[in-house]
Design an enzyme around this catalytic site. Structure first.
Site: not given
Ligand code: IMP
Length: 180
Positions: A7, A9, A12, A65-66, A139, A141, A159, A167
């Site tokens: 990743t 990120n 994450k 992917d999220s 981070f 949203y 928390k 996740r």
């Molecule tokens: P990707 O999984 O790299 O395509 O990115 C998913 C995007 O969704 C992230 O860049 C965030 O903007 C948002 N996102 C995913 N998970 C979270 C989280 O746990 N908190 C806040 N935003 C999230």
């Protein structure tokens, strides 16, 4: 088993590191770029990415992917969450919801993993709603998402996020699968 989370990120990664430690799974991070396919399914994006990276990563690894799915916007921003965040941010999402009756939303996390022999896709979800204004840090949203059963955003209550996030749910399933 030592697993690698591929990743770019770091947020994450830090969350995953903390959560998986509870299950005695130690992870390392590798930042290898993966050209994301266009799809409305986090599962499909994660699995395609895993298969592309199999040529470059020669040890057990996973990708995630999220996205944030907002009911009143037909699931937008969904799998475009990262791009939409860069373009309009949380302020833009709040603006889009200004006239909407429902603020229901959910976060989805899809993990695709390869343990050296098998591959697997595992998903996690958390239901909630979008706050009326930005609250807290975190981070992406985090400052506008309130999980069901709470009155604080993920950005205000780290928390709660740690215990119930999308996740957390997908990583728990990953740890169970690895242990089998
Ligand atoms: P990707 O999984 O790299 O395509 O990115 C998913 C995007 O969704 C992230 O860049 C965030 O903007 C948002 N996102 C995913 N998970 C979270 C989280 O746990 N908190 C806040 N935003 C999230």
């Amino acid at each position: 088993m030592k697993l690698t989370f591929v990743t770019g990120n770091t947020h994450k990664f830090r969350e995953a590191e903390r959560i998986l430690k509870e299950y005695n799974v130690i992870i390392g991070r590798k930042d290898v770029n993966c050209e994301e396919i266009r799809s409305e399914s986090c599962e499909e994006i994660a699995l395609t990415c895993l298969r592309l990276l199999r040529r470059k990563v020669n040890k057990p690894f996973f990708v995630e992917d999220s996205g944030l799915f907002i009911n009143a916007l037909n699931g937008f921003p969904g799998t475009l969450s990262s791009w939409v965040f860069k373009k309009i941010g949380n302020g833009g999402i709040l603006e889009l919801l200004r006239e909407k009756q429902s603020r229901d939303a959910y976060f989805l996390s899809a993990i695709a993993a390869w343990d050296g022999g098998r591959e697997k896709v595992l998903t996690g979800k958390v239901d909630g709603h979008i706050s009326l204004e930005l609250r807290g840090k975190g981070f992406g949203y985090d400052p506008i998402f309130i999980p069901a059963g709470s009155d604080k955003t993920f950005g205000e209550d780290e928390k709660v996020k740690f215990l119930c996030s999308h996740r957390r749910n997908s990583l728990r399933k990953l740890a169970e699968w690895i242990g089998r």
